[in-house]
Motif scaffolding. Structure first.
Motif, short mmCIF file in Angstrom:
data_model
loop_
_atom_site.label_atom_id
_atom_site.label_comp_id
_atom_site.label_asym_id
_atom_site.label_seq_id
_atom_site.Cartn_x
_atom_site.Cartn_y
_atom_site.Cartn_z
N LEU A 156 23.36 75.70 34.26
CA LEU A 156 24.47 75.34 35.13
C LEU A 156 24.85 73.89 34.91
N ASP A 157 26.13 73.62 34.96
CA ASP A 157 26.61 72.25 34.91
C ASP A 157 26.77 71.77 36.35
N GLU A 158 25.97 70.79 36.74
CA GLU A 158 25.96 70.32 38.12
C GLU A 158 27.31 69.74 38.55
N GLU A 159 28.11 69.28 37.60
CA GLU A 159 29.42 68.72 37.93
C GLU A 159 30.39 69.81 38.38
N GLN A 160 30.12 71.05 38.01
CA GLN A 160 31.00 72.16 38.37
C GLN A 160 30.58 72.82 39.67
N LEU A 161 29.53 72.31 40.32
CA LEU A 161 29.03 72.91 41.54
C LEU A 161 29.36 72.05 42.74
N GLU A 162 29.69 72.72 43.83
CA GLU A 162 29.90 72.05 45.11
C GLU A 162 28.83 72.59 46.04
N GLU A 163 28.03 71.68 46.61
CA GLU A 163 26.88 72.10 47.41
C GLU A 163 27.03 71.64 48.85
N GLN A 164 26.73 72.56 49.78
CA GLN A 164 26.77 72.24 51.20
C GLN A 164 25.49 72.75 51.85
N PHE A 165 25.09 72.09 52.91
CA PHE A 165 23.94 72.53 53.69
C PHE A 165 24.46 72.86 55.08
N VAL A 166 24.28 74.10 55.49
CA VAL A 166 24.77 74.56 56.78
C VAL A 166 23.62 75.20 57.55
N ARG A 167 23.87 75.46 58.82
CA ARG A 167 22.86 76.14 59.62
C ARG A 167 22.81 77.60 59.24
N GLY A 168 21.61 78.08 59.14
CA GLY A 168 21.45 79.48 58.79
C GLY A 168 21.66 80.38 59.99
N SER A 169 21.53 81.66 59.77
CA SER A 169 21.68 82.62 60.86
C SER A 169 20.56 83.64 60.76
N GLY A 170 20.43 84.45 61.78
CA GLY A 170 19.41 85.48 61.79
C GLY A 170 18.21 85.09 62.62
N PRO A 171 17.13 85.87 62.53
CA PRO A 171 15.96 85.59 63.35
C PRO A 171 15.29 84.29 62.92
N GLY A 172 14.59 83.68 63.83
CA GLY A 172 13.89 82.44 63.52
C GLY A 172 13.94 81.44 64.64
N GLY A 173 14.81 81.65 65.61
CA GLY A 173 14.86 80.79 66.79
C GLY A 173 15.22 79.36 66.46
N GLN A 174 14.46 78.43 67.02
CA GLN A 174 14.76 77.01 66.90
C GLN A 174 14.72 76.55 65.44
N ALA A 175 13.81 77.12 64.65
CA ALA A 175 13.70 76.72 63.25
C ALA A 175 14.99 77.01 62.50
N THR A 176 15.71 78.03 62.90
CA THR A 176 16.96 78.39 62.24
C THR A 176 18.16 77.73 62.89
N ASN A 177 18.16 77.69 64.20
CA ASN A 177 19.35 77.24 64.92
C ASN A 177 19.55 75.74 64.92
N LYS A 178 18.52 74.96 64.71
CA LYS A 178 18.65 73.50 64.80
C LYS A 178 18.51 72.77 63.47
N THR A 179 18.28 73.51 62.40
CA THR A 179 18.14 72.85 61.09
C THR A 179 19.20 73.38 60.13
N SER A 180 19.67 72.51 59.27
CA SER A 180 20.66 72.90 58.27
C SER A 180 19.96 73.09 56.93
N ASN A 181 19.27 74.21 56.79
CA ASN A 181 18.53 74.46 55.56
C ASN A 181 19.11 75.62 54.76
N CYS A 182 20.27 76.10 55.14
CA CYS A 182 20.96 77.14 54.37
C CYS A 182 21.83 76.44 53.32
N VAL A 183 21.71 76.85 52.08
CA VAL A 183 22.42 76.21 50.98
C VAL A 183 23.62 77.09 50.59
N VAL A 184 24.79 76.47 50.51
CA VAL A 184 26.00 77.16 50.06
C VAL A 184 26.46 76.47 48.78
#
Length: 165
Positions: free
Chosen positions: A50-78
């Motif tokens: 992959l050419d990193e210059e052609q990628l756009e990366e974002q970190f967003v909040r994930g969804s699904g089960p996991g409670g506070q670990a999912t709802n308060k951290t932005s560890n989902c990569v788009v």
């Protein structure tokens, strides 16, 4: 006792020797290849880098089960591949680093499918697994049908006054 200072590197292999004067404990085999095969990597497909210059990366909040670990951290990569517009979202673990690596692996697979289409190794392997699964199911059904027919034949062979086994 092994002397560490007498260990030598020969063609990317470690040759252990005993203390000076003793015979060697482990020697490379004559004509042996220098490459060591990686365990479990025989089916791994080589995808284009992959050419990193052609990628756009974002970190967003994930969804699904996991409670506070999912709802308060932005560890989902788009990841978005700008030239093709392919978007990959990865939230498999709680670790951002692992999710970033996995998102890139998924992106490489998607780009391979995008460029090669039906000739992509991922698509070919998936079709092969579907065919194998169908063949296995067909054999199971045939065996069940044979058993049913065998039981019916046994039931017909019994005389009216006899009991089955």
């Amino acid at each position: 006792m092994l002397c560490l200072r007498s260990a030598r590197l020969w063609s990317s292999r470690l040759l252990w020797r005993a203390c000076p004067g003793d015979p060697p404990l482990l020697l490379p085999l004559p004509g042996a290849q220098a490459a060591v095969p990686a365990a479990g990597k025989k089916d791994q497909v080589e995808f284009p880098a992959l050419d990193e210059e052609q990628l756009e990366e974002q970190f967003v909040r994930g969804s699904g089960p996991g409670g506070q670990a999912t709802n308060k951290t932005s560890n989902c990569v788009v990841l978005k591949h700008i030239p093709t517009g392919i978007v990959v979202k990865c939230h498999q673990t709680r670790s951002v680093d692992i999710n970033r690596k996995r998102a890139r692996d998924i992106m490489r697979e998607k780009l391979d499918i995008f460029h090669k289409g039906e000739l992509s190794e991922v698509v070919v392997k998936k079709k092969e697994s579907v065919v194998k699964k169908q063949e296995k199911r067909r054999k199971v059904n045939e065996n069940l049908e044979r058993k049913r027919q065998f039981k019916e034949a046994l039931a017909q062979d019994l005389k009216p006054g006899e009991k089955s086994l």
